[in-house]
Scaffold this active site. Structure first.
Site, PDB file in Angstrom:
ATOM      1  N   SER A 100      11.065  -3.257 -18.366  1.00 40.45           N
ATOM      2  CA  SER A 100      10.769  -1.961 -18.995  1.00 40.45           C
ATOM      3  C   SER A 100      11.676  -1.720 -20.194  1.00 40.45           C
ATOM      4  CB  SER A 100      10.987  -0.846 -17.952  1.00 40.45           C
ATOM      5  OG  SER A 100      10.972   0.439 -18.555  1.00 40.45           O
ATOM      6  N   TYR A 134      16.704   3.214 -11.162  1.00 40.37           N
ATOM      7  CA  TYR A 134      15.461   2.491 -11.492  1.00 40.37           C
ATOM      8  C   TYR A 134      15.705   1.611 -12.714  1.00 40.37           C
ATOM      9  CZ  TYR A 134      11.198   1.457 -13.942  1.00 40.37           C
ATOM     10  OH  TYR A 134      10.230   0.800 -14.649  1.00 40.37           O
ATOM     11  N   PHE A 147       8.750  18.994 -22.330  1.00 34.86           N
ATOM     12  CA  PHE A 147      10.201  19.030 -22.061  1.00 34.86           C
ATOM     13  C   PHE A 147      11.011  18.951 -23.357  1.00 34.86           C
ATOM     14  CE2 PHE A 147       9.202  19.234 -17.847  1.00 34.86           C
ATOM     15  CZ  PHE A 147       8.772  18.071 -17.218  1.00 34.86           C
ATOM     16  N   LEU A 164       0.824  -1.234   0.000  1.00 38.23           N
ATOM     17  CA  LEU A 164       0.000   0.000   0.000  1.00 38.23           C
ATOM     18  C   LEU A 164       0.852   1.275   0.000  1.00 38.23           C
ATOM     19  CD1 LEU A 164      -2.855  -1.144   2.440  1.00 38.23           C
ATOM     20  CD2 LEU A 164      -2.766  -1.322  -0.066  1.00 38.23           C
ATOM     21  N   LYS A 170      15.920  -2.786 -13.389  1.00 40.68           N
ATOM     22  CA  LYS A 170      15.231  -3.629 -14.382  1.00 40.68           C
ATOM     23  C   LYS A 170      16.256  -4.479 -15.131  1.00 40.68           C
ATOM     24  CE  LYS A 170      11.098  -2.358 -13.423  1.00 40.68           C
ATOM     25  NZ  LYS A 170      10.223  -3.287 -12.697  1.00 40.68           N
ATOM     26  N   LYS A 205       9.100   2.690  -8.866  1.00 42.58           N
ATOM     27  CA  LYS A 205       9.229   2.902 -10.318  1.00 42.58           C
ATOM     28  C   LYS A 205       9.410   4.364 -10.729  1.00 42.58           C
ATOM     29  CE  LYS A 205       4.618   3.882 -11.562  1.00 42.58           C
ATOM     30  NZ  LYS A 205       3.875   4.092 -12.780  1.00 42.58           N
TER      31      LYS A 205
HETATM   32  C1  WQD Z   1       7.111  10.619 -21.861  1.00 43.87           C
HETATM   33  C2  WQD Z   1       7.475  11.830 -22.692  1.00 43.87           C
HETATM   34  C3  WQD Z   1       8.904  13.395 -21.572  1.00 43.87           C
HETATM   35  C4  WQD Z   1       6.062  14.698 -18.545  1.00 43.87           C
HETATM   36  C5  WQD Z   1       9.049   6.643 -17.844  1.00 43.87           C
HETATM   37  C6  WQD Z   1      10.012   5.643 -17.284  1.00 43.87           C
HETATM   38  C7  WQD Z   1       9.663   4.270 -17.798  1.00 43.87           C
HETATM   39  C8  WQD Z   1       8.250   3.966 -17.418  1.00 43.87           C
HETATM   40  C9  WQD Z   1       7.315   4.999 -18.049  1.00 43.87           C
HETATM   41  C10 WQD Z   1       7.961   2.845 -15.321  1.00 43.87           C
HETATM   42  C11 WQD Z   1       8.941  12.218 -22.532  1.00 43.87           C
HETATM   43  C12 WQD Z   1       7.553  14.022 -21.896  1.00 43.87           C
HETATM   44  C13 WQD Z   1       6.654  14.037 -19.609  1.00 43.87           C
HETATM   45  C14 WQD Z   1       5.822  16.097 -18.638  1.00 43.87           C
HETATM   46  C15 WQD Z   1       6.733  16.089 -20.855  1.00 43.87           C
HETATM   47  N1  WQD Z   1       8.098   3.977 -16.012  1.00 43.87           N
HETATM   48  N2  WQD Z   1       6.976  14.727 -20.745  1.00 43.87           N
HETATM   49  N3  WQD Z   1       6.171  16.741 -19.803  1.00 43.87           N
HETATM   50  O1  WQD Z   1      10.072   8.994 -19.443  1.00 43.87           O
HETATM   51  O2  WQD Z   1       9.186   7.721 -21.466  1.00 43.87           O
HETATM   52  O3  WQD Z   1       9.186   6.638 -19.234  1.00 43.87           O
HETATM   53  O4  WQD Z   1       7.714   6.282 -17.522  1.00 43.87           O
HETATM   54  O5  WQD Z   1       7.957   1.710 -15.717  1.00 43.87           O
HETATM   55  O6  WQD Z   1      10.516   3.324 -17.224  1.00 43.87           O
HETATM   56  O7  WQD Z   1      11.305   5.973 -17.733  1.00 43.87           O
HETATM   57  O8  WQD Z   1       7.593   8.474 -19.690  1.00 43.87           O
HETATM   58  O9  WQD Z   1       5.578   9.816 -19.368  1.00 43.87           O
HETATM   59  O10 WQD Z   1       7.682  10.436 -18.077  1.00 43.87           O
HETATM   60  O11 WQD Z   1       7.557  10.874 -20.521  1.00 43.87           O
HETATM   61  O12 WQD Z   1       7.041  16.686 -21.894  1.00 43.87           O
HETATM   62  O13 WQD Z   1       5.314  16.758 -17.686  1.00 43.87           O
HETATM   63  O14 WQD Z   1       6.721  12.944 -22.230  1.00 43.87           O
HETATM   64  O15 WQD Z   1       9.945  14.317 -21.841  1.00 43.87           O
HETATM   65  O16 WQD Z   1       9.405  12.683 -23.789  1.00 43.87           O
HETATM   66  P1  WQD Z   1       9.103   8.035 -20.023  1.00 43.87           P
HETATM   67  P2  WQD Z   1       7.053   9.934 -19.327  1.00 43.87           P
END
Ligand code: WQD
Length: 338
Positions: free
Chosen positions: A125, A150, A219, A33, A154, A85
């Site tokens: 992942s 992280y 970003f 939890l 994996k 994660k």
């Molecule tokens: C996706 C895209 C950001 C937020 C991560 C982990 C991966 C898995 C999934 C656990 C990127 C952009 C994001 C924001 C943005 N996690 N973005 N503004 O980084 O591909 O993967 O989450 O299993 O292991 O690494 O996913 O959703 O964080 O980002 O522009 O406020 O969205 O730069 O290009 P990511 P994300």
């Protein structure tokens, strides 16, 4: 058939429990939890008409893990989601990640290898690929130096399982490398419940759409992609959940060729951040307030899956579109804020 789902009240775990119960499996859930609540049990029951057995345990306690397996010696399979994660948090607190993601995995395996046959599904992942050289990414793409503790957990987690399988033929394992899980169950009874400020794109979008967040920061829009924003493979969490049931059945039916296999789970389609925003605006009818901000450290430019191995060997294919996933995420966000 009785299946243990660790982390079964989490985002992907809860959706997988629903799909397992829909297939007639008896499920026992372990969750500490830390990142979920027992209300998720209500949602699972509302959807599948069954309430899984639930034990609140902290798997970092080796004796708790041993005691659990003594009390449940008749398990037919284990799906192991329980892990921390958050990429950013892992940089700040690596030992939390190495203990929770690798120490716990070791305790699980130590118990599983004492059985005549263990069927084990591991939540991995696409982060193990880092910035892959070629798109789409196949399972043979080289595993690259992790960008975060992280991601390292994996990679090392897969290695721990592979090494254990080598000398324990009674252990049969599949590592599922998720691309980007998004969305929520169409019933809106379960979905993603990010704690605090969402790190991931889609929950940040839906919270901005609801006015919980002022504005989404994109970003970076100066990447070498068509619209300058990063590309990912966004897969509906229900498609992802169904893949776990198929992978488990492969092991339970003894159809696996090796006792350690790896599959990419994605849609095979890459979508940019701006395309995800456009999808949200299409399905919600809302204009999203966003700005272009600086790049985020550690982001890869693009990552989308070659899904042919899962399609052909598992006989599984993701069926939901990006709009389906964003619509389900939006409906869920509206429901939990109503
Ligand atoms: C996706 C895209 C950001 C937020 C991560 C982990 C991966 C898995 C999934 C656990 C990127 C952009 C994001 C924001 C943005 N996690 N973005 N503004 O980084 O591909 O993967 O989450 O299993 O292991 O690494 O996913 O959703 O964080 O980002 O522009 O406020 O969205 O730069 O290009 P990511 P994300």
């Amino acid at each position: 058939m009785k299946i243990l789902v660790t982390g079964g009240l989490g985002f992907i775990g809860s959706h997988t429990v629903v799909e397992l119960q829909n297939e007639g499996y008896d499920v026992v859930v372990i969750d500490n939890l830390a990142n979920s609540s027992t209300q998720v049990l209500d949602g699972i029951e509302a959807i599948s008409g069954k309430r899984p057995a639930f034990e609140e345990l902290d798997l970092r306690d080796k004796s708790e893990v041993e005691d659990f397996f003594k009390r449940h010696s008749n398990l037919n399979g284990v799906i192991h989601f329980a892990a921390s994660k958050a990429v950013g948090e892992s940089v700040q607190d690596p030992l939390l990640y190495y203990e929770n993601n690798l120490g716990v995995l070791t305790y699980m395996l130590q118990n599983l290898i004492t059985t005549d046959r263990a069927n084990f599904i591991f939540s991995s992942s696409c982060t193990v690929y880092g910035q892959a050289d070629e798109m789409p990414i196949t399972e043979n793409a080289p595993v690259k130096a992790a960008e975060s503790p992280y991601g390292n957990t994996k990679q090392v987690g897969e290695e721990i399982i592979k090494d254990t399988c080598k000398v324990n033929p009674q252990l049969n394992a599949i590592a599922l490398r998720y691309f980007n899980p998004i969305g929520a169950h169409p019933s809106a009874e379960i979905g993603e419940l990010p704690l605090g400020v969402p790190q991931n794109l889609v929950p940040y979008i839906t919270q901005t759409g609801m006015g919980l967040r002022e504005q989404l920061s994109v970003f970076g829009d100066d990447y070498p992609t068509e619209d300058g924003t990063c590309i990912r493979d966004y897969i509906h969490v229900v498609d992802l959940a169904k893949a776990h049931v198929v992978a488990l059945q492969r092991l339970m039916d003894d159809k696996n060729e090796e006792n350690f296999e790896v599959f990419n789970l994605g849609t095979g389609k890459g979508s940019s951040v701006l395309e995800v925003i456009a999808s949200f605006e299409r399905v919600s009818g809302e204009k999203l307030n966003y700005k272009i901000a600086a790049r985020r450290a550690g982001d890869v430019v693009q990552a989308y899956a070659d899904t042919s191995k899962a399609n052909e060997v598992l006989g599984w294919t993701a069926v939901s579109t990006l709009d389906d996933a964003l619509k389900s995420a939006w409906i869920w966000e509206q429901k939990i804020r109503s």
